[in-house]
Design a protein around this motif. Structure first.
Motif, PDB file in Angstrom:
ATOM      1  N   CYS A  40      -3.715  18.952   3.797  1.00 15.27           N
ATOM      2  CA  CYS A  40      -4.297  19.274   2.511  1.00 15.27           C
ATOM      3  C   CYS A  40      -5.571  20.093   2.734  1.00 15.27           C
ATOM      4  O   CYS A  40      -6.236  19.954   3.763  1.00 15.27           O
ATOM      5  CB  CYS A  40      -4.659  17.995   1.750  1.00 15.27           C
ATOM      6  SG  CYS A  40      -3.314  16.828   1.567  1.00 15.27           S
ATOM      7  N   CYS A  64      -8.978  18.968   4.785  1.00 18.53           N
ATOM      8  CA  CYS A  64      -8.750  17.726   5.531  1.00 18.53           C
ATOM      9  C   CYS A  64      -9.323  17.819   6.944  1.00 18.53           C
ATOM     10  O   CYS A  64      -9.118  18.806   7.653  1.00 18.53           O
ATOM     11  CB  CYS A  64      -7.263  17.446   5.611  1.00 18.53           C
ATOM     12  SG  CYS A  64      -6.877  16.037   6.664  1.00 18.53           S
ATOM     13  N   CYS A 121      -0.592  11.333   9.187  1.00 20.27           N
ATOM     14  CA  CYS A 121      -0.577  12.716   8.699  1.00 20.27           C
ATOM     15  C   CYS A 121      -0.446  13.713   9.835  1.00 20.27           C
ATOM     16  O   CYS A 121       0.108  14.788   9.665  1.00 20.27           O
ATOM     17  CB  CYS A 121      -1.831  13.003   7.882  1.00 20.27           C
ATOM     18  SG  CYS A 121      -1.569  12.586   6.148  1.00 20.27           S
ATOM     19  N   CYS A 147     -10.157  12.135   3.474  1.00 20.70           N
ATOM     20  CA  CYS A 147      -8.788  12.322   3.010  1.00 20.70           C
ATOM     21  C   CYS A 147      -8.881  12.695   1.542  1.00 20.70           C
ATOM     22  O   CYS A 147      -8.735  11.846   0.663  1.00 20.70           O
ATOM     23  CB  CYS A 147      -7.972  11.040   3.196  1.00 20.70           C
ATOM     24  SG  CYS A 147      -6.315  11.159   2.488  1.00 20.70           S
ATOM     25  N   ARG A 172       0.029  16.389   2.283  1.00 19.37           N
ATOM     26  CA  ARG A 172       0.429  15.430   3.292  1.00 19.37           C
ATOM     27  C   ARG A 172       1.936  15.426   3.447  1.00 19.37           C
ATOM     28  O   ARG A 172       2.678  15.618   2.490  1.00 19.37           O
ATOM     29  CB  ARG A 172      -0.059  14.040   2.926  1.00 19.37           C
ATOM     30  CG  ARG A 172       0.601  13.483   1.693  1.00 19.37           C
ATOM     31  CD  ARG A 172       0.014  12.142   1.317  1.00 19.37           C
ATOM     32  NE  ARG A 172       0.496  11.779   0.019  1.00 19.37           N
ATOM     33  CZ  ARG A 172       1.658  11.179  -0.215  1.00 19.37           C
ATOM     34  NH1 ARG A 172       2.442  10.864   0.789  1.00 19.37           N
ATOM     35  NH2 ARG A 172       2.042  10.903  -1.438  1.00 19.37           N
TER      36      ARG A 172
HETATM   37  S1  SF4 Z   1      -5.313  12.766   5.750  1.00 23.51           S
HETATM   38 FE1  SF4 Z   1      -5.309  12.919   3.508  1.00 23.51          FE
HETATM   39  S2  SF4 Z   1      -6.131  14.928   3.107  1.00 23.51           S
HETATM   40 FE2  SF4 Z   1      -5.508  14.939   5.235  1.00 23.51          FE
HETATM   41  S3  SF4 Z   1      -3.427  15.748   5.231  1.00 23.51           S
HETATM   42 FE3  SF4 Z   1      -3.295  13.517   5.100  1.00 23.51          FE
HETATM   43  S4  SF4 Z   1      -3.153  13.097   2.897  1.00 23.51           S
HETATM   44 FE4  SF4 Z   1      -3.917  15.186   3.123  1.00 23.51          FE
END
Ligand code: SF4
Ligand SMILES: Cc1ncc(C[n+]2csc(CCOP(=O)(O)OP(=O)(O)O)c2C)c(N)n1
Ligand SMILES: Cc1ncc(C[n+]2csc(CCOP(=O)(O)OP(=O)(O)O)c2C)c(N)n1
Ligand code: SF4
Ligand code: SF4
Ligand code: SF4
Ligand code: SF4
Ligand code: SF4
Ligand SMILES: [Mg+2]
Ligand SMILES: [Mg+2]
Lengths: 185, 368, 275, 105, 368, 275, 105, 185
Positions: free
Chosen positions: F29, F32, F62, F223, G102
């Motif tokens: 995202c 991030c 993630c 996040c 994500r």
């Molecule tokens: S940690 Fe949070 S902000 Fe980063 S990619 Fe994953 S969901 Fe997205």
């Protein structure tokens, strides 16, 4: 009567809740419904689509590969699903977001300038309701009044202050389509 | 409660658990079933349930063991990799005869795989993924309504047989929305007493012990014989299936869960084309409706098994058919859902092989 | 006390086997600390009159059939999962008294995650942790708490840090976790230490009734068979070899760390790096 | 001196670990020459100087010792109960008597 | 190395691993297989192997994953409950196609059960105890010599197919002693290169990645199709079995492992009594010798499956037999070993049912 | 640095994407922290010239497809098992450089046992621990490190200690373990913190080459999606809410605990008991 | 003052997180009015006061910024590369742009 | 020729190594052998037994339920296994440890006072070798000299100083049995 519709677009465009609203409206009318999201690894953003079936009888497969209608909010959706529309089916799309228009001639094609309408409403989030209104004006799966009844169930209580603007969006959408050849039952 | 609601399968199962008087839920997030714990963390907690997100699936299943042993109505849910981690615990629970409910929202495997729907955990569910001779009662819903219904049924069967019950549903059933009506169900009336539970040894009874250990082989064999007898009872009483358009069927589809929904569509299309095909939808995957398979094998010319895996249930169908007619398979893997059209094509292939004469029955198809 | 023993020659019974212990002869090797701990636990349960509300959880380990000896409701847990099972029990029966009875292999090896998280959640039960520095049940393999140089069937040349890691002072770590209220280390190899241990058990059950959170009592114990010693030798070895590394005493009282304890484990000198 | 206490030992259950002997401040206890059915020498009271301090009972892993203490009475004796036979069962290693031990699961 | 040694099965397997050039062992003690890790902790370490007793079976199988992915010859061993804990890891290993060796010295289950010998983990081993469509290659030794031999074979097959290999042996095979001869085997010659292993990305190749994740269903299906194709290859090439006295057999025993040894004795006794009985001993439980079962079913009048469980392999035998002749089962559970005498009695019962005429073939026995 | 970028108008390239990052666009995202950490790790690997001997292990979370971005050999590990997988790799390839890249759910929930024991054995690799206080990947459920009161999809009313336990300061605990050599907490939300983090990574790889034992670098990260904030808001939240509970700084240097750190976690005041 | 540095931004890969803008001590950067193919506004250099301090590049999660610093030369410009189209893709919630996110495994 | 023998007694009496020694002696003579312990949950102490088969041909089942010979070191062993001896088989037992003697008449029964002999040797640990010697004198499964050759393989190197006393014990045992009716081949 069974309607098998696919809604498709970008993740952020309210595709899933558009489908859900239609499904709930079907429930309001006492119909059988199913709503099947294509839930992918990329949940946020990316492309999203859902299949909604509204029917008078028990729904067999909630997943189908040919659709009575495609409601497309972006170019990839038109590209991907145009060929999956049944002959004599409907393709309705947001002309503001599509560069290469669909080419099939055996279906009803209804470009709608959702974009401009949304800008008039000054609220990006109701784009999907404008589209749903437009779609329902061409293809009477359910009545707009059923949708209006369904809306409070689709939106969590904390968003109920948005009901009005959504209803307005629906109605605006309903009036948008003038070009469509023949409404599809 | 006769209100018609539109709900996701995961949420319907969670709501049903609350209404079924589930006392406690222990679980760990994993797609595509996290909505179960999320719904319960909100609604379940508000309505008095113990709802805990714990450190792992291993911990969760052992908490289920503890709570079930203490007499509670208890459940967990997960998806494929998480269910694999529970196999030791499940074997313990089965041996200690603890009633509990487990939901597997099956995703594409093996390994980390994908999060798309799959039925690849059939073998694990019905043949026992853990060690030793035991069975889970396995129920396979095919609609959101059944996602709710089998939660009630699952708790009741678990209590009745003191046996863990597994609801095996593919990811799509967890994620899709359909209408659901929650039946009238009064947990207070349905929950049975559990005099064997560890609730504190009172003066009028010997201590209650929950264990799966039996040091002497002779004792352990007795336990096993007892379990096997119980399984024979379950096989006698609890076979569940649905028959669709089988009365006049010349061909049979066998499928469960979402695949069975696809097959219903296949039947609609096929019958329009004059093909007399029916569907046997096993609802209980264990106990398996072998007898009905066998009976239908006497009637139809060939069977097409449809699954979202490499053909695992084919073995059970063949065990029921016992060589009488050909058994073919059509399936997709890795999270892909078979289309009615492709399934129909496979059915036609089977028909081509069987139509000429009934003597070609000896042809046995291996799975794909 | 049982109350079944008659006075002799006019003398009063001042100690007898508690009624909370069954008549079943214990299977433990002669001199094994498990028996003493069982006895004390059951003694306290009898004295506190909580037999009817106590549920014990014993996982795999030499004490796996503790339920044959403890005259209370019990659950046998999978190896390493005692605290998970106890969490299940206690969460649905919050007004009962729950304890686990775990070996060092169980609590500090395979069950590390369950142990840490139960303590971190402050699960309101007692953990009785029998640290005999070895896997007694399976025949004397190294445990996480085996001290450096200790010969076991899987460390025939003695435990050595590079391959097998450092002895794991999990009790010190558990004391750091905010969920624990009372963390203490004991032994049961002399009359005095047995008396102290009994006090600790009483306290822990009391705290549980008061819903204070997790209590953990480590018992530095022997394993004559696994250590290949006589019971008396093994008790001596406890004092000579185990205590320097696992010193008895309170680590956390009333939810507060006891200052004087030789924490952190990293600072202890016995551990020799052998990289 | 008046006898202050005594112990009763269930010698059939005793495993001969000698922990009670070590624990007795009065040296009142010793191991028997005989062995019980399970092959263990067992603890016996060898003096009448027991004070009833319960030390032996506290450390006994098998809870086989009952301890008595005098009010004003005297005449204590060590009472050995429950000796069933005295079959000679010899074991290879006297440190590790036969008949008991770890379970292996 | 042609010296004849007398060794326990567990130790023979451990010694064979050292001689087979096993680079690393990660494991956790559990009866009745702790001798494997104990032997390696002594001999293996002395002879240069990485031998680690680690925190759990879950850790052990994932260390195997890491070491196998790094190109090492690597193994672990455990017994039933410990193997259940490895199911998630095994599913990952199978999907990532990592060669490695696993030994399960099967004890009586389910649950904690007993430590006595059992074959109760048959289903778990051959149908896949973990999630998703995958197979382990499963070898079932029946002697101490084979406990050693299949370690070599196992490593070689694992490398050849990039697939985990499981040696499934009951507790008795681990604990008993027999003569064993270690073959000449030069690991240096036998170990194949593993260009896919993560040994550090050199300039001349793209990064190597070990993974079982494939986000897109299409990709995941491709992986699955590839795996299924590999399994078909394995099924074609690697079926192994032993036939004893089947040439003139009118009845057939089917048994593996220790049960097969018992059955050999049954044949000795039975043949003295004039009963023409033979034995099919599957050595590879996956891939299963269905074809040979089918072929023998054309020859004999009935089959008795003998196992130390509730009759798990019966299903595979019936799949091979396909309804042609009756299949009976005799087995014991909970750690009890069937005696030759009782087995013979069961055989005679089967004979009574089948002798009269061949037309009684339709009778199908359910498992006990 | 990549070296592929041409000078512009005679100006020299002073920062460019390292060649150890692939051309693949990252899926994270916007804003991030995962991306920043990836970049720094690969930057150091490029600078130290160890691309050909480094093996990364990224478990589920993630960053599960980190292998698509990191231009090195990598293994994807099962959820919670990164340190076990890395142990397998490092033990058979002791001369390679190995690191794990784990989220808080992975390292501190399901992987607690593997984490603790790898650190206790002093496995000679680097653990990069991304603490974003949430399960990013599965859609924002509570993580062991979620702070008290934090709203997540499984704590809709905010994390509350009685049911969900205390936020788990596992880094403080790992620092206590004798196997760890260098334990430090960082963030990557400002240029300065990125610079510090890079230094830490360099040190850790150097220590690994010197076979010093386990190094762990925690990155307190954001996040935005899970927290439902903009990237800028989330970085502010790091400073305001995360740092008080997870203060940046070294916890253990050269195998010795840094004295001034606010240990133990039990002593922190934010945690409110809610029994 | 002589231009000391500049940046090159791969705007097609930029996700518009604005972290670089926050990080720039010179306020040299801002968000574009336009959006890229993925629907993001992207960072652009809006002043020629960049010092080449690399702060922006350090915090950029997507490593899309290349930074240059002057030796003795001048004439720097901000170079925008790789803008493919400028199709209008609007997103419902400007905080959460479409196109990325994500993975859910 | 196949011999199927069960050795039984208390755990501490060296039962398992007695059987192992016989098995190894079989190997020395180039025979097929198997040694199967009854490994129980109670590993230390309790009763122990093992089945040893020595044969000229491949051994089928290493577990049998009828035996050519029972070598019994305590009462429970006689009680438990007497009935499992084949007709014309052998029961040899340590008369010093048995209170209720065996009753079968269709087998050879050989009581041997191992106890006294062991006391003479002043080493409790060689009881099993005395018994093995006695047994082999009655039932020549292998020759004593093979046993002597096998001993160094059975004992770990660190016990090799005990080889002599064990050999002596064997030979003493061999001479003990004078009562046995007929040796069994
Ligand atoms: S940690 Fe949070 S902000 Fe980063 S990619 Fe994953 S969901 Fe997205
Ligand atoms: C999953 C699993 N792994 C391994 C075992 C075998 N096992 C039983 S108890 C035990 C360890 C016993 O040691 P400890 O917990 O210290 O207890 P002790 O016997 O020393 O009292 C092991 C490894 C098992 N039963 N289950
Ligand atoms: C055994 C198992 N359980 C659960 C999951 C689902 N899962 C994937 S990642 C994850 C947690 C992710 O959180 P974290 O480790 O903090 O990483 P982040 O996404 O926050 O970077 C979970 C629960 C899984 N893949 N496997
Ligand atoms: S093996 Fe050790 S811990 Fe177990 S009973 Fe014997 S002495 Fe006690
Ligand atoms: S009660 Fe005290 S004095 Fe009496 S025997 Fe026991 S230890 Fe000795
Ligand atoms: S302590 Fe108990 S078991 Fe040990 S010798 Fe004394 S009386 Fe016997
Ligand atoms: S290099 Fe420095 S001054 Fe130039 S844009 Fe980036 S942050 Fe601003
Ligand atoms: S930090 Fe990078 S991704 Fe974010 S806005 Fe700036 S250039 Fe774009
Ligand atoms: Mg221990
Ligand atoms: Mg996280």
């Amino acid at each position: 009567m069974t309607h098998e519709i696919i809604f498709a677009g970008f993740g952020g465009q309210g595709i899933l809740s558009m489908g859900m609203t239609l499904a709930y409206s079907g429930v309001v009318e006492g119909k059988e419904v199913s709503w099947m999201p294509s839930y992918g690894p990329e949940m946020r953003g990316g492309t999203a689509n859902c299949i909604v079936i509204v029917s008078d009888k028990r729904i067999s497969s909630p997943i189908v590969s040919k659709f009575d209608a495609l409601v497309a909010m972006n170019q990839p959706s038109v590209d991907k699903f145009e060929k999956s529309i049944k002959p004599n089916g409907l393709l309705i799309y947001d002309s503001g977001n599509i560069v290469v228009p669909p080419t099939r001639t055996d279906i009803t094609v209804a470009p709608v300038d959702i974009e401009s309408e949304v800008l008039k409403l000054n609220n990006l989030k109701v784009r999907n309701m404008v589209m749903l209104g437009a779609f329902l004006s061409v293809c009477q799966v359910v009545s707009i009044s059923s949708v209006v009844k369904a809306l409070p169930k689709v939106f969590p209580e904390r968003y109920h202050h948005l009901l009005k603007i959504n209803q307005e969006a629906l109605e605006r959408g309903e009036k948008l389509v003038i070009e469509a050849a023949t409404p599809i039952a | 409660m006769s209100e018609v609601l539109l709900m996701e399968g995961n949420e319907a199962a969670a709501e049903a658990a609350i209404l079924a008087g589930c006392d406690a839920y222990f679980g760990y997030p994993i797609t595509p079933q996290s909505e179960v714990i999320e719904y319960l963390a909100d609604q379940g907690r508000k309505r008095g349930m113990v709802v805990m997100q714990v450190e792992s699936e291993v911990a969760a299943i052992n908490m289920v063991y503890g709570a079930a042993g203490a007499g509670a109505r208890v459940m967990t849910s997960s998806s494929s990799p998480g269910i694999s981690l529970m196999q030791e615990g499940l074997s313990y629970i089965a041996c200690a005869e603890l009633p509990c409910l487990l939901i597997n929202i099956n995703r594409g495997g093996p390994g980390l795989g994908t999060i798309q729907p799959s039925q690849g955990d059939y073998f694990q569910s019905v043949k026992g993924g853990g060690h030793g001779d035991y069975h889970l009662i396995v129920l396979a819903p095919a609609s959101v309504q059944e996602m709710a219904d089998y939660v009630y049924l699952g708790f009741d069967l678990a209590d009745k047989y003191r046996n863990p019950v597994l609801i095996l549903a593919d990811g799509a059933l967890g994620q899709m929305m359909e209408k659901v009506i929650f039946p009238d169900y009064d947990p207070k009336q349905r929950k049975i007493s559990k005099p064997w539970a560890t609730t504190g040894k009172t003066a009028n009874r010997p201590p209650n012990v929950i264990t799966s250990l039996h040091l002497q082989s002779e004792d352990m064999e007795k336990i096993n014989i007892h379990l096997q007898e119980k399984y024979r009872q379950i096989e006698k009483n609890e076979v569940r299936y649905e028959l669709i358009s089988t009365d006049d069927a010349e061909y049979l589809l066998v499928a469960y869960g979402l695949s069975a929904r696809i097959c219903q569509r296949v039947i609609e299309i096929a019958r329009q084309q004059g093909i007399k095909v029916g569907l046997l939808r096993p609802i209980s995957l264990y106990p398996y409706p072998y007898e009905m398979v066998s009976k239908l094998a006497d009637q139809v010319r060939g069977i097409l098994v449809v699954e979202m895996n490499a053909g695992q249930m084919v073995e059970d169908v063949r065990l029921g058919v016992n060589g009488k007619i050909p058994v073919d398979f059509y399936g997709r893997m890795g999270g892909i859902i078979p289309t009615p059209e492709d399934t129909l094509t496979s059915l036609k292939k089977l028909m081509n092989k069987t139509q000429p004469k009934k003597s070609s029955e000896k042809l046995i198809k291996e799975k794909v | 006390m049982n109350g079944t023993q008659e006075p002799i020659n006019g003398m009063e019974v001042v100690w007898e086997k508690p009624s909370t212990l069954t008549e079943t002869r214990m299977h433990y090797c002669p001199g094994c600390g498990h028996g003493v701990v069982h006895k004390v636990l059951m003694d306290v349960i009898e004295e506190m009159g909580i037999q009817d509300k106590t549920i014990g959880v014993a996982p795999v380990g030499c004490s796996v059939i503790a339920y044959n000896y403890m005259n209370i409701d019990m659950q046998e847990a999978a190896h390493g999962r005692a605290t998970a099972v106890a969490t299940g029990v206690k969460r649905v029966l919050p007004d009962k008294i729950v304890f686990t009875y775990q070996g060092d292999g169980d609590l500090a090896a395979i069950g590390t995650a369950e142990t840490m998280h139960a303590c971190n959640r402050g699960e309101n039960f007692l953990i009785v942790f029998i640290n005999n520095g070895i896997y007694g049940m399976t025949g004397g393999q190294m445990a996480p708490t085996s001290i450096v140089g200790m010969k076991t069937s899987t460390t025939p040349e003695g435990r050595e840090v590079h391959t097998q890691g450092h002895p794991f002072k999990i009790t010190e770590i558990i004391a750091m976790l905010p969920g624990t209220y009372y963390v203490t280390r004991h032994s049961v190899h002399t009359p005095t230490t047995v008396r102290h241990f009994k006090k600790a058990v009483e306290k822990a059950f009391k705290y549980q009734q008061e819903k204070k959170g997790t209590c953990l009592i480590e018992v530095v114990s022997n394993c004559p068979s696994g250590w290949k010693m006589t019971p008396l030798q093994s008790n001596k070895w406890i004092e000579e070899k185990m205590f320097p590394f696992y010193p008895p005493g309170d680590l956390k009282v009333d939810g507060k760390l006891v200052e004087k304890k030789p924490i952190p484990p990293a600072a202890t000198t016995e551990i020799k790096e052998s990289k | 001196m008046a006898v202050r206490g005594t112990v009763k030992i269930d010698v059939e259950t005793c495993k001969g670990c000698e922990l009670c002997i070590e624990a007795c401040p009065q040296d009142s206890l010793a191991m028997s020459k005989e062995i019980n059915t399970k092959g263990y020498h067992y603890a016996v009271l060898i003096q009448d100087n027991c004070t009833g301090c319960i030390n032996c009972a506290l450390v006994c892993p098998d809870a086989v010792i009952t301890v008595y203490r005098a009010g004003k009475k005297k005449d204590p004796i060590a009472t050995i109960t429950n000796v069933k036979h005295d079959i000679k069962i010899m074991v290879d290693n006297p440190d590790v008597p036969a008949g008991e031990g770890r379970l292996d699961i």
